[in-house]
Design a protein around this motif. Sequence first.
Motif, PDB file in Angstrom:
ATOM      1  N   MET A   1      30.769 -14.591   1.713  1.00  0.00           N
ATOM      2  CA  MET A   1      29.972 -14.517   2.918  1.00  0.00           C
ATOM      3  C   MET A   1      30.848 -14.023   4.068  1.00  0.00           C
ATOM      4  O   MET A   1      31.960 -14.475   4.262  1.00  0.00           O
ATOM      5  N   ARG A   2      30.340 -13.095   4.815  1.00  0.00           N
ATOM      6  CA  ARG A   2      31.128 -12.546   5.917  1.00  0.00           C
ATOM      7  C   ARG A   2      30.847 -13.282   7.217  1.00  0.00           C
ATOM      8  O   ARG A   2      29.777 -13.850   7.403  1.00  0.00           O
ATOM      9  N   ASN A   3      31.826 -13.229   8.083  1.00  0.00           N
ATOM     10  CA  ASN A   3      31.728 -13.912   9.360  1.00  0.00           C
ATOM     11  C   ASN A   3      31.020 -12.994  10.354  1.00  0.00           C
ATOM     12  O   ASN A   3      31.586 -11.987  10.784  1.00  0.00           O
ATOM     13  N   ILE A   4      29.792 -13.336  10.734  1.00  0.00           N
ATOM     14  CA  ILE A   4      29.041 -12.450  11.616  1.00  0.00           C
ATOM     15  C   ILE A   4      29.581 -12.427  13.033  1.00  0.00           C
ATOM     16  O   ILE A   4      29.276 -11.518  13.795  1.00  0.00           O
ATOM     17  N   ALA A   5      30.386 -13.396  13.404  1.00  0.00           N
ATOM     18  CA  ALA A   5      30.964 -13.408  14.749  1.00  0.00           C
ATOM     19  C   ALA A   5      31.933 -12.244  14.939  1.00  0.00           C
ATOM     20  O   ALA A   5      32.232 -11.875  16.068  1.00  0.00           O
ATOM     21  N   ASN A   6      32.401 -11.656  13.841  1.00  0.00           N
ATOM     22  CA  ASN A   6      33.369 -10.570  13.929  1.00  0.00           C
ATOM     23  C   ASN A   6      32.744  -9.186  13.879  1.00  0.00           C
ATOM     24  O   ASN A   6      33.465  -8.193  13.977  1.00  0.00           O
ATOM     25  N   ILE A   7      31.435  -9.080  13.722  1.00  0.00           N
ATOM     26  CA  ILE A   7      30.840  -7.751  13.652  1.00  0.00           C
ATOM     27  C   ILE A   7      30.804  -7.117  15.036  1.00  0.00           C
ATOM     28  O   ILE A   7      30.769  -7.808  16.054  1.00  0.00           O
ATOM     29  N   HIS A  52      18.214 -13.234  23.932  1.00  0.00           N
ATOM     30  CA  HIS A  52      16.988 -12.641  23.388  1.00  0.00           C
ATOM     31  C   HIS A  52      17.148 -11.136  23.180  1.00  0.00           C
ATOM     32  O   HIS A  52      16.413 -10.538  22.398  1.00  0.00           O
ATOM     33  N   THR A  53      18.108 -10.525  23.853  1.00  0.00           N
ATOM     34  CA  THR A  53      18.361  -9.096  23.690  1.00  0.00           C
ATOM     35  C   THR A  53      18.708  -8.770  22.242  1.00  0.00           C
ATOM     36  O   THR A  53      18.363  -7.699  21.743  1.00  0.00           O
ATOM     37  N   MET A  54      19.376  -9.701  21.552  1.00  0.00           N
ATOM     38  CA  MET A  54      19.706  -9.467  20.145  1.00  0.00           C
ATOM     39  C   MET A  54      18.432  -9.295  19.322  1.00  0.00           C
ATOM     40  O   MET A  54      18.378  -8.446  18.432  1.00  0.00           O
ATOM     41  N   LEU A  55      17.415 -10.084  19.634  1.00  0.00           N
ATOM     42  CA  LEU A  55      16.142  -9.937  18.923  1.00  0.00           C
ATOM     43  C   LEU A  55      15.457  -8.630  19.282  1.00  0.00           C
ATOM     44  O   LEU A  55      14.832  -7.998  18.425  1.00  0.00           O
ATOM     45  N   ASP A  56      15.552  -8.216  20.535  1.00  0.00           N
ATOM     46  CA  ASP A  56      14.959  -6.947  20.950  1.00  0.00           C
ATOM     47  C   ASP A  56      15.597  -5.776  20.205  1.00  0.00           C
ATOM     48  O   ASP A  56      14.908  -4.870  19.738  1.00  0.00           O
ATOM     49  N   VAL A  57      16.919  -5.800  20.096  1.00  0.00           N
ATOM     50  CA  VAL A  57      17.631  -4.744  19.373  1.00  0.00           C
ATOM     51  C   VAL A  57      17.261  -4.805  17.889  1.00  0.00           C
ATOM     52  O   VAL A  57      17.005  -3.766  17.264  1.00  0.00           O
ATOM     53  N   ALA A  58      17.184  -5.999  17.336  1.00  0.00           N
ATOM     54  CA  ALA A  58      16.806  -6.153  15.927  1.00  0.00           C
ATOM     55  C   ALA A  58      15.394  -5.615  15.684  1.00  0.00           C
ATOM     56  O   ALA A  58      15.131  -5.018  14.630  1.00  0.00           O
ATOM     57  N   GLU A  59      14.500  -5.800  16.636  1.00  0.00           N
ATOM     58  CA  GLU A  59      13.134  -5.267  16.498  1.00  0.00           C
ATOM     59  C   GLU A  59      13.127  -3.742  16.479  1.00  0.00           C
ATOM     60  O   GLU A  59      12.362  -3.131  15.737  1.00  0.00           O
ATOM     61  N   ALA A  81      22.437   0.888   4.250  1.00  0.00           N
ATOM     62  CA  ALA A  81      22.975  -0.478   4.154  1.00  0.00           C
ATOM     63  C   ALA A  81      23.471  -0.968   5.517  1.00  0.00           C
ATOM     64  O   ALA A  81      23.242  -2.124   5.879  1.00  0.00           O
ATOM     65  N   ALA A  82      24.127  -0.102   6.273  1.00  0.00           N
ATOM     66  CA  ALA A  82      24.626  -0.498   7.593  1.00  0.00           C
ATOM     67  C   ALA A  82      23.469  -0.883   8.515  1.00  0.00           C
ATOM     68  O   ALA A  82      23.551  -1.872   9.249  1.00  0.00           O
ATOM     69  N   LEU A  83      22.388  -0.126   8.458  1.00  0.00           N
ATOM     70  CA  LEU A  83      21.217  -0.406   9.284  1.00  0.00           C
ATOM     71  C   LEU A  83      20.591  -1.755   8.926  1.00  0.00           C
ATOM     72  O   LEU A  83      20.340  -2.592   9.800  1.00  0.00           O
ATOM     73  N   VAL A  84      20.387  -1.982   7.652  1.00  0.00           N
ATOM     74  CA  VAL A  84      19.753  -3.226   7.200  1.00  0.00           C
ATOM     75  C   VAL A  84      20.647  -4.431   7.497  1.00  0.00           C
ATOM     76  O   VAL A  84      20.164  -5.470   7.975  1.00  0.00           O
ATOM     77  N   HIS A  85      21.948  -4.307   7.253  1.00  0.00           N
ATOM     78  CA  HIS A  85      22.871  -5.411   7.522  1.00  0.00           C
ATOM     79  C   HIS A  85      22.949  -5.735   9.012  1.00  0.00           C
ATOM     80  O   HIS A  85      22.990  -6.908   9.398  1.00  0.00           O
ATOM     81  N   LEU A  86      22.973  -4.711   9.852  1.00  0.00           N
ATOM     82  CA  LEU A  86      23.052  -4.946  11.292  1.00  0.00           C
ATOM     83  C   LEU A  86      21.817  -5.690  11.784  1.00  0.00           C
ATOM     84  O   LEU A  86      21.930  -6.651  12.553  1.00  0.00           O
ATOM     85  N   GLU A  87      20.655  -5.285  11.325  1.00  0.00           N
ATOM     86  CA  GLU A  87      19.423  -5.956  11.744  1.00  0.00           C
ATOM     87  C   GLU A  87      19.448  -7.429  11.334  1.00  0.00           C
ATOM     88  O   GLU A  87      19.134  -8.321  12.129  1.00  0.00           O
ATOM     89  N   ALA A  88      19.863  -7.694  10.111  1.00  0.00           N
ATOM     90  CA  ALA A  88      19.923  -9.080   9.626  1.00  0.00           C
ATOM     91  C   ALA A  88      20.989  -9.874  10.375  1.00  0.00           C
ATOM     92  O   ALA A  88      20.773 -11.047  10.724  1.00  0.00           O
ATOM     93  N   ASP A  89      22.139  -9.264  10.649  1.00  0.00           N
ATOM     94  CA  ASP A  89      23.213  -9.953  11.359  1.00  0.00           C
ATOM     95  C   ASP A  89      22.815 -10.306  12.787  1.00  0.00           C
ATOM     96  O   ASP A  89      23.165 -11.377  13.293  1.00  0.00           O
ATOM     97  N   LEU A  90      22.080  -9.421  13.447  1.00  0.00           N
ATOM     98  CA  LEU A  90      21.637  -9.708  14.813  1.00  0.00           C
ATOM     99  C   LEU A  90      20.676 -10.900  14.830  1.00  0.00           C
ATOM    100  O   LEU A  90      20.775 -11.776  15.686  1.00  0.00           O
ATOM    101  N   ARG A  91      19.778 -10.944  13.873  1.00  0.00           N
ATOM    102  CA  ARG A  91      18.839 -12.068  13.795  1.00  0.00           C
ATOM    103  C   ARG A  91      19.578 -13.372  13.475  1.00  0.00           C
ATOM    104  O   ARG A  91      19.268 -14.426  14.037  1.00  0.00           O
ATOM    105  N   ALA A  95      19.865 -16.738  15.774  1.00  0.00           N
ATOM    106  CA  ALA A  95      19.453 -18.041  15.250  1.00  0.00           C
ATOM    107  C   ALA A  95      20.556 -19.088  15.390  1.00  0.00           C
ATOM    108  O   ALA A  95      20.274 -20.262  15.631  1.00  0.00           O
ATOM    109  N   HIS A  96      21.814 -18.659  15.273  1.00  0.00           N
ATOM    110  CA  HIS A  96      22.940 -19.592  15.360  1.00  0.00           C
ATOM    111  C   HIS A  96      23.601 -19.583  16.737  1.00  0.00           C
ATOM    112  O   HIS A  96      24.661 -20.179  16.918  1.00  0.00           O
ATOM    113  N   ASN A  97      22.980 -18.878  17.698  1.00  0.00           N
ATOM    114  CA  ASN A  97      23.480 -18.795  19.070  1.00  0.00           C
ATOM    115  C   ASN A  97      24.945 -18.335  19.130  1.00  0.00           C
ATOM    116  O   ASN A  97      25.775 -18.935  19.819  1.00  0.00           O
ATOM    117  N   ILE A  98      25.231 -17.259  18.414  1.00  0.00           N
ATOM    118  CA  ILE A  98      26.578 -16.686  18.387  1.00  0.00           C
ATOM    119  C   ILE A  98      26.610 -15.493  19.327  1.00  0.00           C
ATOM    120  O   ILE A  98      25.762 -14.604  19.248  1.00  0.00           O
TER     121      ILE A  98
END
Length: 117
Positions: A1-7, A52-59, A81-91, A95-98
Amino acid sequence: MRNIANIKPSAILVSLIQNAKLSNAVSRIALRDANKQWCSHIAKPTRLRDQHTMLDVAEQLRLIIVQVSQRRCRINPPQWAALVHLEADLRKAYAHNINLEPLLDIVAANSQHSEVA
């Protein structure tokens, strides 16, 4: 599992803009708008950011994913893959308030808030 705080979404978005080669104008505009929103988000100090901007970008990215999935738009396959991973990482970060790409508040060395040696 990768650390999303580092993306680094800003770097990924720039890479997508340069390399995705989206065939649909709506998807290209959505990607450009996502980048603009993210750039204005990370330009603010961390304490002033609206998460909430993270959700807007994910949308915006979800719109592109749906268009590609429905074959309304083509994308350069290595960028999918980069597009799909970025969308999931932003969400996930929302969710984890990172805070992604934190902008540290700079305190001058001679200000009243600086630490005295």
